[in-house]
Enzyme design. Structure first.
Site, PDB file in Angstrom:
ATOM      1  N   ILE A 154       0.831  -1.206   0.000  1.00 22.69           N
ATOM      2  CA  ILE A 154       0.000   0.000   0.000  1.00 22.69           C
ATOM      3  C   ILE A 154       0.864   1.254   0.000  1.00 22.69           C
ATOM      4  O   ILE A 154       0.626   2.194  -0.767  1.00 22.69           O
ATOM      5  CB  ILE A 154      -0.961  -0.005   1.197  1.00 22.69           C
ATOM      6  CG1 ILE A 154      -1.932  -1.174   1.084  1.00 22.69           C
ATOM      7  CG2 ILE A 154      -1.725   1.318   1.269  1.00 22.69           C
ATOM      8  CD1 ILE A 154      -2.784  -1.402   2.324  1.00 22.69           C
ATOM      9  N   ASP A 173      10.996   2.509   6.454  1.00 18.57           N
ATOM     10  CA  ASP A 173      10.570   1.173   6.849  1.00 18.57           C
ATOM     11  C   ASP A 173      11.805   0.454   7.373  1.00 18.57           C
ATOM     12  O   ASP A 173      12.919   0.736   6.926  1.00 18.57           O
ATOM     13  CB  ASP A 173       9.969   0.407   5.665  1.00 18.57           C
ATOM     14  CG  ASP A 173       9.079  -0.750   6.095  1.00 18.57           C
ATOM     15  OD1 ASP A 173       9.484  -1.499   7.017  1.00 18.57           O
ATOM     16  OD2 ASP A 173       7.990  -0.908   5.531  1.00 18.57           O
ATOM     17  N   PRO A 203       1.826  -1.770   9.862  1.00 19.36           N
ATOM     18  CA  PRO A 203       0.949  -2.664  10.629  1.00 19.36           C
ATOM     19  C   PRO A 203       0.946  -2.239  12.091  1.00 19.36           C
ATOM     20  O   PRO A 203       1.847  -1.515  12.548  1.00 19.36           O
ATOM     21  CB  PRO A 203       1.606  -4.029  10.457  1.00 19.36           C
ATOM     22  CG  PRO A 203       3.055  -3.702  10.262  1.00 19.36           C
ATOM     23  CD  PRO A 203       3.094  -2.418   9.475  1.00 19.36           C
ATOM     24  N   THR A 229      -4.559   5.726   7.060  1.00 20.83           N
ATOM     25  CA  THR A 229      -5.516   4.755   6.536  1.00 20.83           C
ATOM     26  C   THR A 229      -5.085   3.343   6.915  1.00 20.83           C
ATOM     27  O   THR A 229      -5.492   2.372   6.276  1.00 20.83           O
ATOM     28  CB  THR A 229      -5.632   4.873   4.999  1.00 20.83           C
ATOM     29  OG1 THR A 229      -4.336   4.700   4.418  1.00 20.83           O
ATOM     30  CG2 THR A 229      -6.194   6.219   4.587  1.00 20.83           C
ATOM     31  N   SER A 230      -4.279   3.211   7.954  1.00 23.58           N
ATOM     32  CA  SER A 230      -3.714   1.921   8.332  1.00 23.58           C
ATOM     33  C   SER A 230      -4.431   1.329   9.540  1.00 23.58           C
ATOM     34  O   SER A 230      -5.384   0.572   9.404  1.00 23.58           O
ATOM     35  CB  SER A 230      -2.213   2.082   8.592  1.00 23.58           C
ATOM     36  OG  SER A 230      -1.603   0.831   8.809  1.00 23.58           O
ATOM     37  N   ARG A 231      -3.990   1.660  10.744  1.00 24.00           N
ATOM     38  CA  ARG A 231      -4.630   1.229  11.981  1.00 24.00           C
ATOM     39  C   ARG A 231      -4.703   2.423  12.931  1.00 24.00           C
ATOM     40  O   ARG A 231      -3.752   3.184  13.077  1.00 24.00           O
ATOM     41  CB  ARG A 231      -3.853   0.081  12.639  1.00 24.00           C
ATOM     42  CG  ARG A 231      -4.039  -1.266  11.955  1.00 24.00           C
ATOM     43  CD  ARG A 231      -5.456  -1.789  12.156  1.00 24.00           C
ATOM     44  NE  ARG A 231      -5.663  -3.110  11.560  1.00 24.00           N
ATOM     45  CZ  ARG A 231      -6.129  -3.320  10.348  1.00 24.00           C
ATOM     46  NH1 ARG A 231      -6.400  -2.289   9.554  1.00 24.00           N
ATOM     47  NH2 ARG A 231      -6.323  -4.543   9.902  1.00 24.00           N
ATOM     48  N   ASP A 255      -8.986   7.449   8.161  1.00 20.88           N
ATOM     49  CA  ASP A 255      -9.957   6.424   7.780  1.00 20.88           C
ATOM     50  C   ASP A 255     -10.062   5.380   8.882  1.00 20.88           C
ATOM     51  O   ASP A 255     -10.831   4.431   8.766  1.00 20.88           O
ATOM     52  CB  ASP A 255      -9.548   5.756   6.458  1.00 20.88           C
ATOM     53  CG  ASP A 255     -10.629   4.812   5.934  1.00 20.88           C
ATOM     54  OD1 ASP A 255     -11.811   5.226   5.904  1.00 20.88           O
ATOM     55  OD2 ASP A 255     -10.308   3.668   5.568  1.00 20.88           O
ATOM     56  N   GLU A 260     -12.093   2.768  17.486  1.00 17.96           N
ATOM     57  CA  GLU A 260     -13.194   2.529  16.551  1.00 17.96           C
ATOM     58  C   GLU A 260     -13.961   1.244  16.823  1.00 17.96           C
ATOM     59  O   GLU A 260     -15.084   1.077  16.360  1.00 17.96           O
ATOM     60  CB  GLU A 260     -12.696   2.518  15.108  1.00 17.96           C
ATOM     61  CG  GLU A 260     -11.845   1.312  14.752  1.00 17.96           C
ATOM     62  CD  GLU A 260     -11.435   1.319  13.282  1.00 17.96           C
ATOM     63  OE1 GLU A 260     -11.793   0.367  12.576  1.00 17.96           O
ATOM     64  OE2 GLU A 260     -10.750   2.270  12.851  1.00 17.96           O
ATOM     65  N   HIS A 292     -13.496   3.898   8.050  1.00 20.51           N
ATOM     66  CA  HIS A 292     -12.727   2.695   7.709  1.00 20.51           C
ATOM     67  C   HIS A 292     -13.256   2.101   6.401  1.00 20.51           C
ATOM     68  O   HIS A 292     -13.588   0.902   6.330  1.00 20.51           O
ATOM     69  CB  HIS A 292     -12.804   1.666   8.835  1.00 20.51           C
ATOM     70  CG  HIS A 292     -11.644   0.718   8.846  1.00 20.51           C
ATOM     71  ND1 HIS A 292     -11.086   0.223  10.003  1.00 20.51           N
ATOM     72  CD2 HIS A 292     -10.915   0.163   7.841  1.00 20.51           C
ATOM     73  CE1 HIS A 292     -10.090  -0.593   9.718  1.00 20.51           C
ATOM     74  NE2 HIS A 292      -9.972  -0.649   8.390  1.00 20.51           N
TER      75      HIS A 292
END
Length: 342
Positions: A154, A173, A203, A229-231, A255, A260, A292
């Site tokens: 992504i 990363d 992640p 938009t991940s976690r 998102d 949530e 989400h």
């Protein structure tokens, strides 16, 4: 194979039916998985879950007591599953490691562009026949520095789009891909200092939880745009609220939300008591929150369904192959590979 699938939305049914072709006996229920609803798994071989289902140790143990041998999640992330508990009970786990990264990437950029060009505010004004241009000034993405945290499928797809907009893309990363096209790999702290826009694609694990906190926010540019938009738990929401208040964050697109679970994916308009942190976030005009829905495209939904059924097929054939399947005895090792320290 006899299966019960939890947290099923009406729009998922046709995709699962197309993928399954009546190969497996799948019971689809809208209830989320919990200790109370685990009873629906009685007499089944496997359960299929989603991101906000409760797959904690007590629930895993309850499933094991009923003879469940497999847990498949219709998501890339497996952070909602207690993998140690599953390993101890001999339960195999599978996920959907890759599905239409473009779906999430395009939603990420949509959030960024909407925030930049004040599209939500402009739309509201226009619906009220207010066509003034006051408060609608945006900025060009061309020439801006975009920082991508997490260079998986992504993150790389997001970088491609920002490259197309003429941005300078930098990325971080712990496991940098060998062939980075259009991305300059930089240390984490350097990314925080240089980026005008920061997008999260890591992640969630013990190392990445609250990676965005008071300390990392302080290192960012004033007025930075932050997109997640991940976690949700990659962000410390209280720290982000303080950063919004003082202007450190100029634009925030989410998102996902730290708290949530039990909130997103359902209609809570009639709730008398609402989540206080989320309520405060929504008071800011420079905050855009979607429920989400990054995965919510026809292409992604079909790929998720197809991989979920393939996981069931493999188990029925006594196979456990590829990155999708996390064999119980290898849970910790696979988790370390899929969820490296950031």
């Amino acid at each position: 194979m006899k299966v019960v699938a939890y947290s099923i939305k009406s729009f998922e049914k046709e995709f699962l039916a197309k993928a399954n072709q009546k190969k497996h006996d799948i019971t689809l229920i809208s209830n989320s998985l919990s200790l109370e609803t685990a009873a629906y798994a009685e007499g089944k071989d496997a359960v299929v879950v989603f991101t906000n289902d409760d797959v904690s140790a007590p629930v895993v143990n309850r499933l094991a007591e009923m003879g469940i041998k497999y847990i498949a999640t219709r998501s890339a992330g497996t952070d909602q599953i207690d993998k140690d508990a599953a390993a101890s009970r001999g339960i195999k786990i599978a996920n959907v490691p890759v599905y239409s990264p473009q779906a999430i990437a395009e939603h990420t950029v949509a959030l960024a562009l909407s925030l930049s060009r004040q599209l939500t505010r402009a739309n509201t004004h226009s619906h009220n026949f207010d066509f003034k241009l006051d408060e609608l000034i945006g900025f060009n993405f061309y020439g801006k520095t975009v920082g991508i945290i997490g260079l998986g499928h992504i993150g790389l797809a997001v970088a491609q789009i920002f490259n197309g907009l003429g941005c300078h893309v930098i990325g971080y990363d712990v496991m940098v891909p060998e062939d980075l096209k259009g991305i300059e790999a930089v240390p984490f702290n350097q990314l925080l200092k240089q980026a005008d826009i920061i997008s999260l694609h890591a992640p969630l694990n013990t190392f990445t939880a609250h990676i965005i906190n008071a300390g990392s926010l302080a290192a960012m540019k004033n007025g930075v745009m932050l997109i997640n938009t991940s976690r949700g738990a990659l962000i410390n929401t209280e720290d982000v609220l303080e950063a919004l208040e003082c202007g450190k964050i100029g634009y925030l697109g989410l998102d996902v939300y730290e708290f949530e679970k039990g909130l997103f994916f359902e209609d809570h308009q009639q709730d008398k008591v609402r989540d206080p942190l989320l309520t405060r976030l929504l008071e800011y005009p420079n905050v855009l929150i979607t429920p989400h829905q990054g995965f919510l495209t026809h292409e992604a939904l079909q790929q998720i369904a197809d991989q979920t059924i393939r996981n069931l097929d493999n188990w029925q054939q006594d196979k456990c192959v590829g990155k999708a399947c996390v064999c119980a005895k290898n849970c910790r090792a696979m988790d370390a590979i899929n969820n490296p320290k950031i």
